[in-house]
Enzyme design. Structure first.
Site, PDB file in Angstrom:
ATOM      1  CE  LYS A 147      -3.747   0.667   2.342  1.00 61.58           C
ATOM      2  NZ  LYS A 147      -4.758   0.745   3.437  1.00 61.58           N
ATOM      3  CD  GLU A 160     -16.482   3.098   2.567  1.00 62.77           C
ATOM      4  OE1 GLU A 160     -16.382   2.538   3.655  1.00 62.77           O
ATOM      5  OE2 GLU A 160     -16.429   2.487   1.482  1.00 62.77           O
ATOM      6  N   GLY A 205     -35.351  -0.305   1.005  1.00 61.05           N
ATOM      7  CA  GLY A 205     -34.729  -1.246   0.074  1.00 61.05           C
ATOM      8  C   GLY A 205     -34.054  -2.374   0.817  1.00 61.05           C
ATOM      9  CB  CYS A 236     -19.665   3.098   9.351  1.00 61.27           C
ATOM     10  SG  CYS A 236     -18.054   3.601   8.760  1.00 61.27           S
ATOM     11  NE  ARG A 293     -14.611  -1.896   4.631  1.00 67.66           N
ATOM     12  CZ  ARG A 293     -13.922  -0.877   5.147  1.00 67.66           C
ATOM     13  NH1 ARG A 293     -13.252  -1.016   6.281  1.00 67.66           N
ATOM     14  NH2 ARG A 293     -13.925   0.294   4.548  1.00 67.66           N
TER      15      ARG A 293
END
Ligand code: UDX
Length: 489
Positions: free
Chosen positions: A48, A172, A289, A296, A363
């Site tokens: 990274k 995000e 939905g 989070c 995630r």
């Protein structure tokens, strides 16, 4: 701190270290560098680190690489694996390492402990330590203790270090915007000097006196001041959890209303639009939905539940918000089972895999959870996502290069993540590709009439009954012939 003249005002450039270059850390590092500070970001993962040094954000976040490029070119942002190097020139250190939920649901603080021990090891001058990661309520005081426990001279560490909580409210997909143009900045500390040091770091953002960036909407005309909340450590930490828990609860609330709408023949999207006209309610986060996912909400709600129970409280609303959310994923499977009669051998195309549009993050993605449930029930699942091109943990899913390839031969199509790209899908072409006519709009992003007009039977979440070409049942609002391509509601 050195002085740095800008066009508008005297800006005191702080020397900042940011530990952890993930979703939060990289945005914080690039953002603080952009607004005029001298930033060294620490990333211990060598691969990274190499990517970051070459200008790659290593995550999908619109506008981030442009921000990094400008800051790195200006010499105000650099990356290192060496904590001592980062601390050597830092007045303020932001800790942005992950605190993922452990099996039990409580945040795993291992990375935080590692950073604290490293700070204690290299501490040789006053340092303000800022927890940016979402940490359990009361962690600020815990961190101070860990720092002292890891020190050879706890009293000296206590005199040199000020601990501050500065929770992040980044979403995000819009994290760069959210950081540079936040609704509020929250700074909590029991150390007034440390609190003011962090307030000074945020001054360019609070006053809007920073160079506009390429990401649309960031050049805030008029320089509206952003509300800066000064409070104590615990209150700042709780504000973060309470905000996320409320947003998650708001989504589960509308999903509960959606179930009722489905039964009585109302359209939950119109109910939500009507509710949102009341400023006390607000129109955001009333999208029924598949429910919420991501790194989070689930983690933060679970952590808040654990904290409440530690204090002997039964957080009934938070439990309900969680169980409603899990139920949404089952509900879509049940609807498909009802329409396809059996899932074993059924072909289902899932459009959208990321936990929300604008990100590649899988995630706790409701879409991936849905794919998993369908595969477990014996269905053949294909999928397409504009950004995600592989599901390493779910090899049974056939990844397709576009929505039409995903839909080839499918008995049902499920819109699981409401990407902008899907709204312009050529619905007749999609229908020609499929074998069956079930269109499950699990994010209520399509016009039932447009979908039915293409030859599908439309199923939404809380949007009255299905609308089919033959049956003509359910709501069919009077008006022009259905559009020939998908259109949002
Ligand atoms: C969230 C919070 O919004 C942010 O303030 C915090 O800092 C981090 O967690 P994020 O998880 O990135 O941000 O995504 P968000 O946009 O909040 O969506 C979370 C989930 O809720 C997604 O799965 C999304 O699809 C879902 N959602 C959102 C709904 O189901 N309905 C809605 O109306 C809005």
């Amino acid at each position: 701190m050195v002085g740095l003249m800008t066009a508008d005002s005297e800006l005191t450039a702080a020397r900042v270290a940011v530990v952890g270059s993930g979703y939060v850390g990289t945005v914080v590092a690039a953002g603080l560098a952009h607004v005029g500070h001298q930033v060294v970001a620490v990333e211990r993962d060598r691969a990274k680190l190499d990517g970051l040094r070459s200008g790659s954000a290593m995550i999908y976040e619109p506008g981030l690489e442009e921000l990094m490029a400008g800051a790195m070119a200006a010499g105000s942002l650099s990356f290192t694996a060496d904590m001592a190097e980062a601390m050597a020139g830092a007045d303020v250190m932001f800790i942005c390492v992950g605190t993922p939920a452990s099996e039990a649901g409580d945040p795993d603080m291992t990375a935080m402990v590692g950073v604290a021990e490293s700070i204690a090891q290299h501490l040789d001058r006053p340092l303000v330590v800022v927890t940016k990661s979402t940490v359990p309520v009361g962690s600020g005081r815990w961190l101070a203790s860990v720092l002292e426990e890891a020190s050879v001279d706890p009293a000296r560490t206590r005199s040199l270090v000020g601990v501050v909580s500065n929770p992040e409210f980044l979403r995000e997909g819009t994290a760069v915007f959210d950081f540079l143009s936040p609704d509020r900045v929250v700074i909590g500390s029991d150390d007034p000097a440390a609190l003011e040091a962090v307030a000074a770091v945020y001054e360019p953002i609070v006053s809007g006196t920073f160079p506009p960036t390429a990401v649309a909407g960031l050049s805030r005309a008029g320089g509206r001041r952003v509300p800066l909340v000064r409070t104590d450590l615990v209150t700042a930490e709780m504000a973060k959890y309470a905000s996320n828990a409320f947003l998650a609860t708001k989504i589960s609330f509308i999903n509960e209303i959606a179930k009722l709408c489905q039964l009585i023949g109302a359209d939950v999207t119109e109910v939500a639009n009507t509710m949102g006209l009341d400023p006390r309610i607000g129109s955001e986060f009333l999208g029924a939905g598949l429910g919420w996912g991501g790194s989070c909400f689930g983690k933060d709600v679970a952590a808040l539940i654990m904290t409440a129970e530690e204090y002997g409280l039964n957080p009934r609303i938070l439990h309900a918000a969680t169980s409603v959310n899990v139920e949404q994923r089952r509900l879509v499977v049940d609807q498909l089972l009802h329409e396809l009669k059996t899932l074993r051998g059924a072909r289902v195309a899932i459009l959208g895999l990321a936990f929300k549009p604008g990100t590649d993050d899988l995630r706790d993605s409701p879409a991936v959870d849905l794919a998993q449930r369908l595969v477990e029930r014996g269905a053949f699942v294909s999928a397409h996502d504009p950004v995600v091109d592989a599901l390493p943990d779910l090899p049974a899913v056939r990844m397709a290069r576009d929505p039409y390839a995903a839909a080839a031969g499918a008995d049902a199509v499920v819109i699981a993540t409401h990407w902008e790209e899907f709204i312009s899908i050529d619905l007749p072409r999609l229908r020609q590709a499929t074998r069956g006519d079930v269109f499950m709009d699990a994010r209520n992003g399509f016009s039932p009439r447009a979908v039915a007009g293409a030859g599908f039977r439309y199923f939404g979440i809380g949007r009255s009954d299905r609308v089919g070409p033959a049956a003509g049942i359910g709501r069919s609002a009077p008006g022009p012939a259905p559009a020939q391509s998908g259109s949002a509601r």
